[in-house]
Design an enzyme around this catalytic site. Structure first.
Site, PDB file in Angstrom:
ATOM      1  N   ASN A  12      39.196  31.597  35.431  1.00  0.00           N
ATOM      2  CA  ASN A  12      40.928  31.595  35.549  1.00  0.00           C
ATOM      3  C   ASN A  12      41.468  31.734  36.757  1.00  0.00           C
ATOM      4  O   ASN A  12      42.411  31.090  36.973  1.00  0.00           O
ATOM      5  CB  ASN A  12      41.058  32.559  34.367  1.00  0.00           C
ATOM      6  CG  ASN A  12      40.714  32.201  32.974  1.00  0.00           C
ATOM      7  OD1 ASN A  12      40.693  31.198  32.632  1.00  0.00           O
ATOM      8  ND2 ASN A  12      40.432  33.180  32.240  1.00  0.00           N
ATOM      9  N   GLU A  41      27.900  44.697  46.092  1.00  0.00           N
ATOM     10  CA  GLU A  41      28.345  45.714  45.188  1.00  0.00           C
ATOM     11  C   GLU A  41      29.551  46.085  45.599  1.00  0.00           C
ATOM     12  O   GLU A  41      30.048  46.517  46.762  1.00  0.00           O
ATOM     13  CB  GLU A  41      27.378  46.892  45.238  1.00  0.00           C
ATOM     14  CG  GLU A  41      27.412  47.831  44.177  1.00  0.00           C
ATOM     15  CD  GLU A  41      26.790  49.226  44.761  1.00  0.00           C
ATOM     16  OE1 GLU A  41      27.176  50.187  43.963  1.00  0.00           O
ATOM     17  OE2 GLU A  41      25.757  49.193  45.258  1.00  0.00           O
ATOM     18  N   ASP A  70      41.080  42.433  44.644  1.00  0.00           N
ATOM     19  CA  ASP A  70      40.486  43.273  43.819  1.00  0.00           C
ATOM     20  C   ASP A  70      41.930  44.019  43.151  1.00  0.00           C
ATOM     21  O   ASP A  70      42.640  44.042  43.901  1.00  0.00           O
ATOM     22  CB  ASP A  70      39.538  44.399  44.667  1.00  0.00           C
ATOM     23  CG  ASP A  70      38.732  45.587  43.619  1.00  0.00           C
ATOM     24  OD1 ASP A  70      38.112  44.594  42.851  1.00  0.00           O
ATOM     25  OD2 ASP A  70      38.945  46.599  43.837  1.00  0.00           O
ATOM     26  N   PHE A 151      45.341  39.354  29.652  1.00  0.00           N
ATOM     27  CA  PHE A 151      43.871  39.876  29.513  1.00  0.00           C
ATOM     28  C   PHE A 151      44.240  41.389  29.931  1.00  0.00           C
ATOM     29  O   PHE A 151      45.206  41.985  30.203  1.00  0.00           O
ATOM     30  CB  PHE A 151      43.268  39.139  30.260  1.00  0.00           C
ATOM     31  CG  PHE A 151      43.410  39.468  32.011  1.00  0.00           C
ATOM     32  CD1 PHE A 151      44.495  38.574  32.330  1.00  0.00           C
ATOM     33  CD2 PHE A 151      42.618  40.356  32.690  1.00  0.00           C
ATOM     34  CE1 PHE A 151      44.722  38.864  33.996  1.00  0.00           C
ATOM     35  CE2 PHE A 151      43.031  40.468  34.030  1.00  0.00           C
ATOM     36  CZ  PHE A 151      43.891  39.910  34.630  1.00  0.00           C
ATOM     37  N   GLY A 152      43.120  42.125  29.918  1.00  0.00           N
ATOM     38  CA  GLY A 152      42.918  43.469  30.118  1.00  0.00           C
ATOM     39  C   GLY A 152      43.981  44.369  29.729  1.00  0.00           C
ATOM     40  O   GLY A 152      43.945  44.392  28.324  1.00  0.00           O
ATOM     41  N   ASP A 154      47.025  44.429  29.886  1.00  0.00           N
ATOM     42  CA  ASP A 154      48.547  43.900  29.658  1.00  0.00           C
ATOM     43  C   ASP A 154      49.167  44.261  28.326  1.00  0.00           C
ATOM     44  O   ASP A 154      50.281  44.460  28.285  1.00  0.00           O
ATOM     45  CB  ASP A 154      48.349  42.163  29.446  1.00  0.00           C
ATOM     46  CG  ASP A 154      48.205  41.640  30.897  1.00  0.00           C
ATOM     47  OD1 ASP A 154      48.511  42.273  31.817  1.00  0.00           O
ATOM     48  OD2 ASP A 154      48.004  40.513  30.942  1.00  0.00           O
ATOM     49  N   LYS A 174      54.671  36.047  33.330  1.00  0.00           N
ATOM     50  CA  LYS A 174      53.858  37.195  34.046  1.00  0.00           C
ATOM     51  C   LYS A 174      53.598  36.798  35.401  1.00  0.00           C
ATOM     52  O   LYS A 174      53.557  37.508  36.318  1.00  0.00           O
ATOM     53  CB  LYS A 174      52.542  37.309  33.006  1.00  0.00           C
ATOM     54  CG  LYS A 174      51.892  38.613  33.627  1.00  0.00           C
ATOM     55  CD  LYS A 174      50.385  38.862  32.938  1.00  0.00           C
ATOM     56  CE  LYS A 174      49.452  39.373  34.228  1.00  0.00           C
ATOM     57  NZ  LYS A 174      48.263  39.655  33.689  1.00  0.00           N
ATOM     58  N   HIS A 179      51.599  41.696  39.948  1.00  0.00           N
ATOM     59  CA  HIS A 179      51.104  42.517  41.143  1.00  0.00           C
ATOM     60  C   HIS A 179      50.302  41.173  41.909  1.00  0.00           C
ATOM     61  O   HIS A 179      50.287  41.143  43.308  1.00  0.00           O
ATOM     62  CB  HIS A 179      50.234  43.552  40.961  1.00  0.00           C
ATOM     63  CG  HIS A 179      49.139  43.192  39.774  1.00  0.00           C
ATOM     64  ND1 HIS A 179      47.709  43.171  39.819  1.00  0.00           N
ATOM     65  CD2 HIS A 179      49.545  43.005  38.622  1.00  0.00           C
ATOM     66  CE1 HIS A 179      47.435  42.886  38.768  1.00  0.00           C
ATOM     67  NE2 HIS A 179      48.131  42.762  37.830  1.00  0.00           N
TER      68      HIS A 179
HETATM   69  P1  IMP Z   1      40.023  42.028  39.031  1.00  0.00           P
HETATM   70  O1  IMP Z   1      39.624  42.977  40.383  1.00  0.00           O
HETATM   71  O2  IMP Z   1      41.120  41.443  39.285  1.00  0.00           O
HETATM   72  O3  IMP Z   1      38.897  41.269  38.460  1.00  0.00           O
HETATM   73  O4  IMP Z   1      40.596  43.226  37.973  1.00  0.00           O
HETATM   74  C1  IMP Z   1      39.802  44.379  37.542  1.00  0.00           C
HETATM   75  C2  IMP Z   1      39.994  44.958  36.041  1.00  0.00           C
HETATM   76  O5  IMP Z   1      41.420  45.470  36.245  1.00  0.00           O
HETATM   77  C3  IMP Z   1      40.366  43.623  34.973  1.00  0.00           C
HETATM   78  O6  IMP Z   1      39.086  43.591  34.576  1.00  0.00           O
HETATM   79  C4  IMP Z   1      41.192  44.301  34.075  1.00  0.00           C
HETATM   80  O7  IMP Z   1      40.775  45.028  33.230  1.00  0.00           O
HETATM   81  C5  IMP Z   1      42.169  45.092  35.045  1.00  0.00           C
HETATM   82  N1  IMP Z   1      43.340  44.024  35.447  1.00  0.00           N
HETATM   83  C6  IMP Z   1      43.519  43.609  36.813  1.00  0.00           C
HETATM   84  N2  IMP Z   1      44.682  42.811  36.638  1.00  0.00           N
HETATM   85  C7  IMP Z   1      45.190  42.965  35.424  1.00  0.00           C
HETATM   86  C8  IMP Z   1      46.293  42.375  34.806  1.00  0.00           C
HETATM   87  O8  IMP Z   1      47.042  41.458  35.552  1.00  0.00           O
HETATM   88  N3  IMP Z   1      46.492  42.560  33.525  1.00  0.00           N
HETATM   89  C9  IMP Z   1      45.835  43.234  33.053  1.00  0.00           C
HETATM   90  N4  IMP Z   1      44.707  43.888  33.403  1.00  0.00           N
HETATM   91  C10 IMP Z   1      44.408  43.649  34.621  1.00  0.00           C
END
Ligand code: IMP
Length: 193
Positions: A12, A41, A70, A151-152, A154, A174, A179
């Site tokens: 995505n 890691e 990240d 996702f996550g 939200d 969104k 961010h």
């Molecule tokens: P990543 O580093 O972007 O893969 O984010 C790590 C984790 O942070 C994700 O698996 C989500 O659980 C949470 N996260 C990051 N960005 C978002 C967002 O925009 N909405 C909701 N959860 C987020």
């Protein structure tokens, strides 16, 4: 045409980033394009450190300028955690709902509602030449779990000056305020100058 590597295996994210970079005279590659599947890691204590671990790894492996991101959520009632452990924190529960209920309870018990999402993007353009771009969106944890988009975390995050969770806002909307888009826009500004 110049090449730029986006160090990610997240389909995505890759689609979203490739769309943004379409207008540039750049060949944007992802790990998949180079048949790289192994990732280092993420042992950093900050979003910046983890992003840098990945972008340096990508550059060192390929010699192609590379960026990585990240992200995560920081919640006041959890002493501003889970931060870099956002993904792992969510996965520690049987399902998302149980995780969200746990967070909502900590907000209720502490009376502390504030939270923010943060993204750090690290761009490695040369050995030991690294630039960081940060994006943050401030807000609060909602009283209820709401919305089906995104996702996550939200469904439990309400951005400042809004009365809906991020999961109640359309993905397109969104993406305009998130961010991640703030950090990506800073990267794009840098690359276009
Ligand atoms: P990543 O580093 O972007 O893969 O984010 C790590 C984790 O942070 C994700 O698996 C989500 O659980 C949470 N996260 C990051 N960005 C978002 C967002 O925009 N909405 C909701 N959860 C987020």
């Amino acid at each position: 045409m110049k090449q730029l590597l986006f160090f990610s295996n997240n389909k995505n994210k890759i689609i979203e980033i490739k769309k943004i970079f379409n207008k540039f005279d750049l060949e944007l590659l992802s790990l998949n394009d180079l048949n790289i599947s192994e990732e280092p890691e993420e042992s950093g204590h900050t979003f910046e450190e983890n992003a840098k671990i990945k972008s340096e790894h990508g550059y060192n492996k390929t010699g192609i300028p590379c960026f990585a991101d990240d992200s995560g959520i920081c919640i006041e009632s959890l002493n501003w955690k889970p931060g870099v452990f956002s993904k792992r924190f969510l996965n520690n529960f049987k399902n998302k709902e149980l995780c969200f209920k746990n967070i909502l309870k900590s907000v209720k018990n502490s009376g502390k509602q504030n939270a923010y999402f943060k993204t750090s993007i690290s761009l490695t353009i040369n050995k030991n030449q690294n630039i960081i771009f940060n994006g943050k969106i401030y807000g609060k944890i909602s009283e209820k779990i709401k919305g089906d988009f995104g996702f996550g975390y939200d469904p439990i995050f309400i951005p400042k000056n809004y009365n809906k969770t991020l999961a109640e806002l359309s993905t397109k909307y969104k993406n305009e305020i998130s961010h991640r888009s703030i950090a990506v826009n800073k990267l794009i500004n840098f690359l276009s100058n």
